[in-house]
Each structure stands twice: as C-alpha cells, then as structure tokens.
Design an enzyme around this catalytic site. Structure first.
Site, mmCIF file in Angstrom:
data_model
loop_
_atom_site.group_PDB
_atom_site.id
_atom_site.type_symbol
_atom_site.label_atom_id
_atom_site.label_comp_id
_atom_site.label_asym_id
_atom_site.label_seq_id
_atom_site.Cartn_x
_atom_site.Cartn_y
_atom_site.Cartn_z
ATOM 1 N N TYR A 1 51.273 46.649 36.346
ATOM 2 C CA TYR A 1 51.467 46.051 35.023
ATOM 3 C C TYR A 1 52.884 46.328 34.533
ATOM 4 O O TYR A 1 53.423 47.423 34.740
ATOM 5 C CB TYR A 1 50.509 46.682 33.990
ATOM 6 C CG TYR A 1 49.105 46.108 33.927
ATOM 7 C CD1 TYR A 1 48.771 44.885 34.491
ATOM 8 C CD2 TYR A 1 48.110 46.819 33.265
ATOM 9 C CE1 TYR A 1 47.471 44.391 34.398
ATOM 10 C CE2 TYR A 1 46.802 46.332 33.173
ATOM 11 C CZ TYR A 1 46.501 45.106 33.746
ATOM 12 O OH TYR A 1 45.226 44.630 33.645
ATOM 13 N N ARG B 1 41.029 47.247 41.245
ATOM 14 C CA ARG B 1 40.131 46.307 40.559
ATOM 15 C C ARG B 1 38.691 46.486 41.009
ATOM 16 O O ARG B 1 37.753 46.176 40.279
ATOM 17 C CB ARG B 1 40.579 44.871 40.805
ATOM 18 C CG ARG B 1 41.929 44.547 40.222
ATOM 19 C CD ARG B 1 41.902 44.631 38.707
ATOM 20 N NE ARG B 1 43.191 44.277 38.118
ATOM 21 C CZ ARG B 1 43.460 44.411 36.828
ATOM 22 N NH1 ARG B 1 42.538 44.893 35.996
ATOM 23 N NH2 ARG B 1 44.636 44.090 36.362
ATOM 24 N N GLU C 1 34.693 43.386 28.082
ATOM 25 C CA GLU C 1 35.008 43.983 29.385
ATOM 26 C C GLU C 1 33.686 44.125 30.140
ATOM 27 O O GLU C 1 32.674 44.503 29.547
ATOM 28 C CB GLU C 1 35.696 45.341 29.187
ATOM 29 C CG GLU C 1 36.119 46.005 30.495
ATOM 30 C CD GLU C 1 37.013 47.244 30.286
ATOM 31 O OE1 GLU C 1 37.931 47.200 29.435
ATOM 32 O OE2 GLU C 1 36.760 48.249 30.968
#
Ligand code: 3EB
Length: 451
Positions: free
Chosen positions: A312, A325, A435
């Site tokens: 990021y 992930r 989420e």
C-alpha cells in the site's frame, strides 16, 4: 480424551445456570421462533428451538471431523438467557456428530462491555477444564442480540486437544499440530497503541513457544483494536499498530518458513483481520501450523484486483500492513483457505464510498477472484482453487447497524445460506462500510480429471 459420558458430566453446571426454562421447551414457537426442525435432529432431548437454527458446517478432513459454528441466539431474554442458549446450541450441535467433539477456538461477540465478566464466568463454568482459546470481543451482533459465538470444534476420536493455559490450545492429528494462541486483551491505560501492539505480538510469540511453535509458523492472525481510527497525538491508532507489526515482523524469518512455500527468500506474512472493537485496547489471536509431513505446503494469496496490503502507498500507513490476502494450507489433497478480512478496495482505493450494497458486492467479488482457480494457477498451484460455494463460514463486519439488512441480502444472494455472523465494527479506513472474512475448504484436482 473425552467420552460422551464425560461431556454429559460437565453439563449439570450449565443446566444449573439455565435461567429460563422457556429455552428448553417448544413454547418458543409461540413468541416468534418458528424455525423448521428437520426430523433427524428433533427428539425428546433436543429442544426444538435450539435445534431449529443450524448454523454450522461439518468438514471431514480424512478421519478427522471439524465443525465450524456461527451461533446467534434467537429466543431473547436477558444476557444470561442468550449466552446460555448460544452455549447450549453449540453443545447440541456437537452432540449430533456421533463422536466426542471439543471446541478448540471461539470468538465471542458481545453487545456491551459490561457483559464481559458475566460471559467469562458462564463460559468457564460451561467448559471447565476444556475451555477453548476464547476471545471476548465487544462488537454488537447485528441481529440485535447480546451475544454471538463463532467456534471451531474437532472430533477427539482421532485428534488430541490440549488446553495448556488461557492463552494456548493445541490440536494434533495426522502429523499436523495446530497451535492457537492469544496475546491477551490489553486494556492498560497510558500505553501507546504502538507499545500495546508490540506487546501483543510478544505475548503471542511467548504462547506459541510454550506450544512448541514459533512465530514463523503463524498462518493467520486476528487483531481487534479499540478506537482503531482514533488519532492520538496526530497519529491514527491503526497506523501505530502497523508500525509495531512491521517492526516486530522484521525479526521473524517469514522468508524461511518451516512449512515450504513457493516463495523461499520472500517474506510470507500471515493472513489477517484488522478491525475495531468497542473495548479500549487490543485483543489478539493467531493460529500456527507445525508439521514434519512432507506433503504440507503454504501458498499466500494476493488479489489480482488489489494492491498487496504490504505494498500500500504511504498515505495509508508509513509502515504498510504486513498481511497476505489469504493463506492456503495444503495438506495432502486438502486445501484450506484462510481468507483475510476483505473490503471494498480496488488497487489501493476504497470503491463505492457511501454505498454499503456496492461495497458488499465488491468485497464478495474480491473474495471470489482471490480464491479462484485462475488466481491459484497464477500464483503457482495449477491444481487448486475454490468458489464462493466452498466457504464454510463467513464473518461480516458492518460499520453501521443500519446497513445490516442490505448487506445481509447481498451476502445471502451471492453465498446462499451458510453459517454467518454479522457484527458492528469499525473498519480501519473511515470510508469502508463492510469487511468480510471466511474459510474455504477444497480439494486439489487430480491430473486427467476435468472438473
Ligand atoms: C484492507 O484491505 C482492509 O491490518 O491485519 C483487512 C485485513 C484489513 C487485515 C490487518 C486490515 C488487516 O486493507 C483492512
């Protein structure tokens, strides 16, 4: 190892605590609990209301049976009624399995901080010596109840479960040793988010060591942080957590994991969930895998639609979030996929800002692409992969309780009716409304088979 008889011996304490007999008779239907009861599960010792809602998945891995349970009580009452109903439901589900089962790890989602001490007492009375690794997380369940429980159980005919201490449970079968550790809940005032986070990782490491494992064996972490998006001295608490995680992980040989990956020489971080809780402080847990088997492999999954979290850009965090992930664990022909908390992020930007339905759709698409055979093939396992239908359970974190119905409608349309818990929590970016994390089970495709 427990026999059904020894399980039964523990129950009187629980029955004694049962504050409301209403839960144990058919009168439930009268006040709105009208779940259909499949014949096989009904019977004189099976309270119809408790058995009506079957939020569990049974996974048979070789000889070893695992059960994933997502239990939200239905009957109402006060907090003790609800907690008792949830615990009884777990017990009833386990009793159906035809072999002794033990809960190994559970996360208990609570509406209110004030209920934590009551919950701790009830759970300890109920489980006795066999208390699973338990996290009490203050995240109000969306269905309006005071409690919801996510639990894993394992059949003890072929698996050995050891309850070492409050922070450590180990499970062994088929040459695999799973280590569940918690880092304690750190509520201390006057500690910075950085210190608290670093200390939590050190606690996890100490527990893992007591369990015969090391931090580089960790495949999955859960981080529940109080006031996650709050700024202290101009720095967001979640960013400080990331800084501490980065510093701590720098000392862990993730580039040389004992369980082989295709990525030797490259850091393979655990899958993770980083999410808010209404408690102050930080609640952490992790799961590690230790084995001497030579047919066990790890594959960290990155999402073709998303920038890897560890890449990021700096605007999100000076030290990027170090997690994969998802982590796929291959044991022989079985592939278990631990999916990290996934949100409506494309590349590194939040998409569908202000639109909970759009965010839920995007999140599920992200998960779908992440676990797809094409992604596995891209990352090096040509014979593996899964679909949303392979999910055993999901946990859906919703920022605003008012979005719950919409979010659930999307999840049920795309996932069908699978065990799920919906809880209200702060997601770590202000513009993220949803989420979702989950676990998928699949098998490798045999060569020459088309499916
Ligand atoms: C994201 O994709 C959403 O800090 O461990 C998801 C999963 C998120 C894990 C973590 C954070 C974490 O960036 C947030």
């Amino acid at each position: 190892m427990s026999s059904p008889a020894s399980l039964a011996k523990e129950t009187p304490i629980c029955y004694h605590l049962a504050p409301d007999k209403r839960l144990l008779d058919a009168g439930c239907a009268a006040h709105g609990c009208s779940h259909a009861v499949p014949g096989r599960f009904s019977g004189p010792d099976m309270p119809p209301c408790l058995m009506g809602v079957q939020h569990h998945t049974v996974i048979d891995l070789g000889k070893v049976r695992r059960v994933a349970m997502m239990v939200t009580p239905q009957c109402g009452g006060d907090f003790k009624d609800e907690a008792w109903e949830a615990l009884s439901t777990i017990r009833a589900i386990l009793r159906q399995q035809g072999e002794p089962m033990e809960v190994t790890m559970q996360t208990v989602f609570l509406r209110s901080r004030e209920d934590v001490p009551t919950a701790e007492l009830l759970f300890e009375a109920c489980y006795g010596e066999k208390m699973p690794l338990t996290l009490f997380v203050v995240q109000p369940p969306c269905e309006g109840r005071g409690i919801a429980i996510e639990a894993w159980a394992v059949g003890t005919t072929h698996a050995k479960v050891e309850h070492h201490d409050e922070h450590l449970v180990t499970v062994e079968y088929d040459g695999l040793r799973w280590i569940y550790a918690s880092g304690g809940s750190l509520h201390r005032e006057g500690r910075t988010a950085y210190d608290q986070s670093f200390e939590a990782f050190e606690n996890l490491q100490a527990a893992l060591r007591r369990g015969g494992a090391a931090f580089e064996d960790v495949v999955r972490t859960w981080l529940y942080q109080g006031c996650i998006t709050e700024e202290v001295d101009g720095v967001e608490r979640y960013r400080e957590l990331n800084r501490a995680r980065t510093d701590f992980f720098a000392g862990i040989p993730f580039d040389n994991r004992p369980v082989p990956t295709l990525h030797r020489g490259q850091a393979v971080y655990p899958a993770s969930t980083g999410i808010g809780t209404l408690c102050h402080g930080l609640i952490t847990a992790c799961m590690a895998l230790h084995t001497k088997r030579d047919d066990v492999f790890l594959l960290p999954l990155e999402n073709p639609l998303q920038t890897s979290a560890f890449d990021y850009p700096k605007e999100y965090s000076v030290k990027s979030p170090k997690f994969a992930r998802a982590m796929a664990v291959r044991t022989g022909e079985d592939v278990t996929i631990w999916i990290s908390g996934t949100a409506s992020i494309v590349n590194s930007e939040t998409v569908y800002k202000g639109d909970a339905v759009g965010q839920t759709e995007q999140t599920l698409t992200n998960i779908e692409k992440l676990i797809a055979p094409e992604n596995f093939a891209r990352l090096g396992w040509a014979d593996a992969g899964a679909t949303l239908a392979d999910l055993a359970k999901v946990h859906v974190y919703v920022k605003h309780a008012t979005d719950y119905e919409k979010v659930r409608a999307v999840c049920e349309r795309r996932l069908g009716r699978l065990p799920a818990i919906y809880a209200v929590a702060d997601v770590c970016r202000p513009d993220l409304l949803v989420e979702i994390e989950g676990v998928a089970f699949s098998r490798v495709r045999k060569p020459n088979s088309e499916a």
